[in-house]
Write an enzyme that holds these catalytic residues in place. Structure first.
Site, PDB file in Angstrom:
ATOM      1  N   PHE A  23       7.738  -4.499  -7.748  1.00 26.73           N
ATOM      2  CA  PHE A  23       7.333  -5.048  -9.048  1.00 26.73           C
ATOM      3  C   PHE A  23       6.034  -5.818  -8.873  1.00 26.73           C
ATOM      4  O   PHE A  23       5.686  -6.685  -9.659  1.00 26.73           O
ATOM      5  CB  PHE A  23       8.433  -5.922  -9.647  1.00 26.73           C
ATOM      6  CG  PHE A  23       8.787  -7.132  -8.807  1.00 26.73           C
ATOM      7  CD1 PHE A  23       9.722  -7.027  -7.795  1.00 26.73           C
ATOM      8  CD2 PHE A  23       8.169  -8.367  -9.026  1.00 26.73           C
ATOM      9  CE1 PHE A  23      10.045  -8.138  -7.006  1.00 26.73           C
ATOM     10  CE2 PHE A  23       8.488  -9.483  -8.250  1.00 26.73           C
ATOM     11  CZ  PHE A  23       9.430  -9.364  -7.231  1.00 26.73           C
ATOM     12  N   ASN A  61       1.725  -5.836  -7.409  1.00 24.14           N
ATOM     13  CA  ASN A  61       0.437  -5.398  -7.933  1.00 24.14           C
ATOM     14  C   ASN A  61       0.366  -3.886  -8.131  1.00 24.14           C
ATOM     15  O   ASN A  61      -0.055  -3.397  -9.186  1.00 24.14           O
ATOM     16  CB  ASN A  61      -0.655  -5.883  -6.967  1.00 24.14           C
ATOM     17  CG  ASN A  61      -2.011  -5.326  -7.314  1.00 24.14           C
ATOM     18  OD1 ASN A  61      -2.441  -4.336  -6.746  1.00 24.14           O
ATOM     19  ND2 ASN A  61      -2.663  -5.921  -8.283  1.00 24.14           N
ATOM     20  N   LYS A 108      -6.896  -4.299   9.232  1.00 23.46           N
ATOM     21  CA  LYS A 108      -5.779  -4.891   8.492  1.00 23.46           C
ATOM     22  C   LYS A 108      -5.464  -6.222   9.131  1.00 23.46           C
ATOM     23  O   LYS A 108      -5.708  -6.405  10.327  1.00 23.46           O
ATOM     24  CB  LYS A 108      -4.550  -3.979   8.581  1.00 23.46           C
ATOM     25  CG  LYS A 108      -3.522  -4.227   7.502  1.00 23.46           C
ATOM     26  CD  LYS A 108      -3.858  -3.476   6.233  1.00 23.46           C
ATOM     27  CE  LYS A 108      -2.984  -3.851   5.073  1.00 23.46           C
ATOM     28  NZ  LYS A 108      -3.208  -2.934   3.927  1.00 23.46           N
ATOM     29  N   ASP A 134      -3.104  -7.541  -0.033  1.00 23.61           N
ATOM     30  CA  ASP A 134      -2.003  -6.598   0.205  1.00 23.61           C
ATOM     31  C   ASP A 134      -0.740  -7.370  -0.217  1.00 23.61           C
ATOM     32  O   ASP A 134      -0.851  -8.319  -1.013  1.00 23.61           O
ATOM     33  CB  ASP A 134      -1.962  -6.172   1.688  1.00 23.61           C
ATOM     34  CG  ASP A 134      -1.025  -4.986   1.942  1.00 23.61           C
ATOM     35  OD1 ASP A 134      -1.423  -3.854   1.666  1.00 23.61           O
ATOM     36  OD2 ASP A 134       0.118  -5.195   2.406  1.00 23.61           O
TER      37      ASP A 134
HETATM   38  P1  NDP Z   1       2.740  -7.331  -3.923  1.00 19.59           P
HETATM   39  O1  NDP Z   1       2.913  -8.515  -3.072  1.00 19.59           O
HETATM   40  O2  NDP Z   1       2.010  -7.446  -5.198  1.00 19.59           O
HETATM   41  O3  NDP Z   1       4.123  -6.659  -4.217  1.00 19.59           O
HETATM   42  C1  NDP Z   1       4.928  -6.173  -3.170  1.00 19.59           C
HETATM   43  C2  NDP Z   1       6.200  -5.613  -3.738  1.00 19.59           C
HETATM   44  O4  NDP Z   1       7.050  -5.097  -2.698  1.00 19.59           O
HETATM   45  C3  NDP Z   1       6.986  -6.680  -4.387  1.00 19.59           C
HETATM   46  O5  NDP Z   1       7.758  -6.116  -5.374  1.00 19.59           O
HETATM   47  C4  NDP Z   1       7.772  -7.181  -3.174  1.00 19.59           C
HETATM   48  O6  NDP Z   1       8.791  -7.997  -3.462  1.00 19.59           O
HETATM   49  C5  NDP Z   1       8.219  -5.895  -2.580  1.00 19.59           C
HETATM   50  N1  NDP Z   1       8.580  -6.076  -1.182  1.00 19.59           N
HETATM   51  C6  NDP Z   1       7.864  -6.628  -0.183  1.00 19.59           C
HETATM   52  N2  NDP Z   1       8.533  -6.583   0.966  1.00 19.59           N
HETATM   53  C7  NDP Z   1       9.706  -6.028   0.674  1.00 19.59           C
HETATM   54  C8  NDP Z   1      10.835  -5.719   1.446  1.00 19.59           C
HETATM   55  N3  NDP Z   1      10.884  -5.993   2.754  1.00 19.59           N
HETATM   56  N4  NDP Z   1      11.865  -5.110   0.829  1.00 19.59           N
HETATM   57  C9  NDP Z   1      11.816  -4.791  -0.493  1.00 19.59           C
HETATM   58  N5  NDP Z   1      10.758  -5.080  -1.272  1.00 19.59           N
HETATM   59  C10 NDP Z   1       9.742  -5.694  -0.692  1.00 19.59           C
HETATM   60  O7  NDP Z   1       2.071  -6.212  -3.010  1.00 19.59           O
HETATM   61  P2  NDP Z   1       1.301  -4.899  -3.434  1.00 19.59           P
HETATM   62  O8  NDP Z   1       1.820  -4.374  -4.729  1.00 19.59           O
HETATM   63  O9  NDP Z   1      -0.133  -5.175  -3.287  1.00 19.59           O
HETATM   64  O10 NDP Z   1       1.720  -3.900  -2.257  1.00 19.59           O
HETATM   65  C11 NDP Z   1       2.814  -2.969  -2.371  1.00 19.59           C
HETATM   66  C12 NDP Z   1       2.587  -1.817  -1.412  1.00 19.59           C
HETATM   67  O11 NDP Z   1       1.367  -1.138  -1.721  1.00 19.59           O
HETATM   68  C13 NDP Z   1       2.444  -2.198   0.078  1.00 19.59           C
HETATM   69  O12 NDP Z   1       2.963  -1.149   0.883  1.00 19.59           O
HETATM   70  C14 NDP Z   1       0.936  -2.265   0.258  1.00 19.59           C
HETATM   71  O13 NDP Z   1       0.575  -2.082   1.619  1.00 19.59           O
HETATM   72  C15 NDP Z   1       0.503  -1.093  -0.594  1.00 19.59           C
HETATM   73  N6  NDP Z   1      -0.867  -1.091  -1.050  1.00 19.59           N
HETATM   74  C16 NDP Z   1      -1.455  -2.151  -1.688  1.00 19.59           C
HETATM   75  C17 NDP Z   1      -2.742  -2.064  -2.131  1.00 19.59           C
HETATM   76  C18 NDP Z   1      -3.399  -3.162  -2.900  1.00 19.59           C
HETATM   77  O14 NDP Z   1      -4.560  -2.991  -3.245  1.00 19.59           O
HETATM   78  N7  NDP Z   1      -2.740  -4.258  -3.212  1.00 19.59           N
HETATM   79  C19 NDP Z   1      -3.555  -0.877  -1.878  1.00 19.59           C
HETATM   80  C20 NDP Z   1      -2.845   0.203  -1.267  1.00 19.59           C
HETATM   81  C21 NDP Z   1      -1.567   0.071  -0.868  1.00 19.59           C
HETATM   82  P3  NDP Z   1       8.650  -9.499  -2.911  1.00 19.59           P
HETATM   83  O15 NDP Z   1       7.192  -9.857  -2.876  1.00 19.59           O
HETATM   84  O16 NDP Z   1       9.394 -10.221  -3.922  1.00 19.59           O
HETATM   85  O17 NDP Z   1       9.212  -9.441  -1.533  1.00 19.59           O
HETATM   86  O1  2IT Z   2      -3.523  -0.793   1.826  1.00 24.14           O
HETATM   87  C1  2IT Z   2      -4.611  -0.910   1.243  1.00 24.14           C
HETATM   88  O2  2IT Z   2      -5.397   0.041   1.111  1.00 24.14           O
HETATM   89  C2  2IT Z   2      -4.955  -2.217   0.656  1.00 24.14           C
HETATM   90  N1  2IT Z   2      -4.161  -3.136   0.744  1.00 24.14           N
HETATM   91  C3  2IT Z   2      -6.281  -2.421  -0.013  1.00 24.14           C
HETATM   92  C4  2IT Z   2      -7.350  -2.700   1.010  1.00 24.14           C
HETATM   93  C5  2IT Z   2      -8.694  -3.093   0.466  1.00 24.14           C
HETATM   94  O3  2IT Z   2      -9.550  -3.387   1.306  1.00 24.14           O
HETATM   95  O4  2IT Z   2      -8.903  -3.108  -0.752  1.00 24.14           O
END
Ligand code: NDP
Ligand code: 2IT
Length: 446
Positions: free
Chosen positions: A238, A240, A126, A166
């Site tokens: 809101f 990904n 990571k 992420d």
């Molecule tokens: P995005 O940047 O697309 O979205 C993140 C979301 O979380 C936004 O709504 C963001 O709001 C909010 N957020 C971030 N920090 C805070 C905070 N401190 N308090 C409240 N809201 C917050 O990220 P992802 O959708 O990719 O990731 C969301 C979660 O899913 C994370 O935990 C990530 O580790 C996990 N994840 C992601 C994967 C991926 O493939 N993308 C895979 C597996 C898990 P804002 O950006 O406006 O702060």
């Molecule tokens: O938390 C996770 O699994 C991710 N952000 C995706 C990692 C990846 O290599 O696709």
């Protein structure tokens, strides 16, 4: 055995002070490993616990860049190369002001078990930066990404370490990072996943994490002879993951009534559907860090500074960030009749919240199992890049669904085999751990 586990945990805390999120992630896994360590004394003799908590390598670097006004800015960049027992390091990059080594080590640690559960040959890593994308122009984001990659490129490679997105890192950032990697190395290869669809990205990767979460929730509900049809669902975030989850809940006949951001949450009893889902993409692209404009545009209620867990729902999908659902939120959900909590984010529920769900006997699945569809589809992107052959959407989606069904089955069967039926947390941790531990044994003292 309990004393041995306790001893390693205290050492972790002593050796890594000021890393509360990392301690939390390690404790959550260790709390479930007693039965497996009792059955396999060889893990203890080979010091697998002591080794698995120690990253193989961490790179920390300076990221200087210039903003649009000509001012010099300095951020800190990181890559935690956690475990390569079953494949090259694999895991996302997070750009968010809250990023610290503790956050990245907890995420890299979780990634070990998650990637192991996918059944694909993926090690764990990571990385990221404390860079704040909020309010930055496109050019600023590009200059930052170029500077970040100017150091990172020498530590990664298709068979070494394959980063992805992420929080704060989506297709745009992956594009700038990839462009700079290619310039520095003169190689066009699959070193990053989540690439644009017209230059090596896999179809379905943008939706994969959210789709996978919902496929997993559907499997969980099946164990109680029900499904998502007609269910009321709370989603947080809101971004990904939330976006993909909302699309799939709609497709499977459920109704999503909440979204959230750092500013508060939106309650939309008519359901987040159709053009409202497309609007989520605009919200995220606006880099304003707010979900409130959704409420204004679609006449939904907005609760400032609050989290969505007080709304009466059947299913909760926390998809925003770590520790966004605490003990009180968990009690509120259970009191209101919620039957299933499936984590889309990494470690969104505190340890106390998880305890509430387990004691109440409702369905609860940890992110390392339920959100593994993202990294699994990254693994499929790597396969397609190696073959130089893109697969059609249906093929990727079918494989994703099968992978999520397999992970679900593995969690259920492992939990039963180790005497904790219905405990997805224990099932995921044990199954993920055993595969990596055995590979570490096979490869000697490395
Ligand atoms: P995005 O940047 O697309 O979205 C993140 C979301 O979380 C936004 O709504 C963001 O709001 C909010 N957020 C971030 N920090 C805070 C905070 N401190 N308090 C409240 N809201 C917050 O990220 P992802 O959708 O990719 O990731 C969301 C979660 O899913 C994370 O935990 C990530 O580790 C996990 N994840 C992601 C994967 C991926 O493939 N993308 C895979 C597996 C898990 P804002 O950006 O406006 O702060
Ligand atoms: O938390 C996770 O699994 C991710 N952000 C995706 C990692 C990846 O290599 O696709």
């Amino acid at each position: 055995m309990a004393e041995y586990i306790e001893e390693v945990l205290s050492t972790v805390k002593a050796k890594n002070p000021n890393e509360p999120e990392f301690h939390q992630a390690v404790q959550e896994v260790f709390d479930t490993l007693k039965p497996v360590l009792e059955r396999h004394p060889e893990y203890r003799s080979a010091c697998i616990l002591e080794r698995i908590v120690e990253p193989e390598r961490i790179v920390i670097f300076r990221v200087p860049w210039m903003d649009d006004s000509g001012r010099i800015r300095i951020n800190r960049g990181y890559r935690v190369q956690m475990n390569s027992a079953i494949g090259p390091y694999k895991g996302g990059l997070r750009f968010h002001p809250s990023v610290t080594l503790s956050i990245l080590k907890f995420l890299a640690f979780e990634q070990i078990f998650k990637n192991s559960l996918t059944t694909l040959p993926l090690g764990a890593g990571k990385g990221g930066s404390d860079f704040d994308p909020k309010g930055k122009s496109d050019n600023e984001v590009m200059r930052f990404c170029q500077s970040f990659m100017t150091e990172l490129y020498r530590h990664i490679g298709t068979d070494i370490d394959v980063p992805a997105g992420d929080i704060g890192v989506g297709t745009r950032e992956i594009g700038y990072l990839f462009g700079q990697y290619k310039r520095l190395t003169r190689e066009f290869n699959g070193v990053l996943t989540g690439k644009g669809l017209n230059w090596g990205g896999s179809l379905i990767r943008p939706e994969a994490t959210g789709f996978g979460v919902v496929y997993f929730a559907e499997e969980m509900l099946k164990t109680r002879n029900t499904n998502l049809e007609g269910k009321i669902v709370a989603v947080s975030g809101f971004g990904n993951v939330a976006w993909g989850a909302v699309i799939k809940v709609n497709q499977l006949g459920g109704k999503v009534v909440t979204l959230s951001g750092p500013d508060g949450f939106v309650y939309d009893p008519d359901g987040v559907k159709g053009e409202k889902i497309d609007f989520m993409l605009q919200l995220r692209a606006s880099a304003r860090d707010e979900v409130r404009p959704y409420a204004e545009k679609f006449k939904a209620s907005f609760y400032e500074g609050k989290r969505p867990w007080c709304i009466k729902v059947d299913v909760a999908l926390p998809c925003a960030t770590q520790n966004e659902l605490d003990e009180n939120d968990a009690k509120e959900l259970v009191k209101n009749g919620c039957i299933c909590v499936t984590e889309g984010a990494n470690m969104p529920c505190t340890l106390d919240a998880v305890k509430v769900f387990l004691e109440a006997g409702i369905l609860y699945a940890p992110g390392k199992a339920a959100n593994a569809g993202g990294v699994a589809t990254s693994g499929l992107e790597m396969s397609q890049n190696s073959m130089r052959l893109p697969w059609p959407k249906e093929e990727v989606d079918t494989r994703l669904r099968q992978i999520m069904q397999n992970i679900h089955r593995t969690c259920v069967e492992t939990a039963e085999r180790y005497g904790v039926p219905g405990n997805y947390l224990a099932g995921a941790n044990i199954a993920g751990f055993v595969k990596v531990a055995n590979a570490m044994l096979d490869q000697g003292l490395v």
